[in-house]
Design an enzyme around this catalytic site. Structure first.
Site, short mmCIF file in Angstrom:
data_model
loop_
_atom_site.label_atom_id
_atom_site.label_comp_id
_atom_site.label_asym_id
_atom_site.label_seq_id
_atom_site.Cartn_x
_atom_site.Cartn_y
_atom_site.Cartn_z
N GLN A 167 3.96 1.55 -1.13
CA GLN A 167 4.60 1.66 -2.44
C GLN A 167 3.60 2.17 -3.48
OE1 GLN A 167 7.97 1.54 -1.39
NE2 GLN A 167 8.05 0.91 -3.51
N HIS A 171 1.05 4.14 -2.87
CA HIS A 171 0.91 5.57 -2.61
C HIS A 171 2.06 6.36 -3.21
CE1 HIS A 171 -2.37 6.90 0.04
NE2 HIS A 171 -2.43 5.64 0.41
N HIS A 183 0.84 -1.20 0.00
CA HIS A 183 0.00 0.00 0.00
C HIS A 183 0.87 1.26 0.00
CE1 HIS A 183 -3.55 2.41 0.74
NE2 HIS A 183 -3.04 2.89 1.86
#
Length: 105
Positions: free
Chosen positions: A75, A77, A73
């Site tokens: 990464q 973002h 998650h």
């Protein structure tokens, strides 16, 4: 690893928000504010990349943990924020050019 993942999410989110704020400022014709917001985005990206580098170094040393959904998650973002930043640069350029053309009319 959880703390670093949360820090990546935090800094990537800040970078993304600053890039969107830069676009909004450019649309209002506030070029200096747009440039300042893009500098803020760059600073936030630098922090996110430091966290990512820390994770990469841990893995290179063989001390990394299992892959977690939180890290994936984080990464996601970061990569999304990077795309927003790249598009913001292009959009600000187009908006600035358009504003100049409208001023010459």
């Amino acid at each position: 690893m959880q703390q670093l993942s949360f820090m990546i999410i935090l800094h990537a989110g800040n970078a993304r928000s600053s890039a969107f704020e830069a676009i909004a400022a450019a649309k209002r014709g506030e070029v200096e504010i747009a440039e300042a917001k893009m500098k803020e985005a760059d600073a936030a990206f630098l922090e996110a990349h430091k966290m990512q580098t820390e994770l990469l170094q841990e893995e290179a040393r063989g001390t990394s943990s299992e892959m977690s959904v939180l890290l994936v998650h984080a990464q996601d973002h970061l990569m999304t924020a990077m795309t927003v930043k790249e598009l913001a640069i292009e959009m600000i350029d187009m908006i600035t050019r358009l504003n100049r053309l409208e001023e010459t009319k």
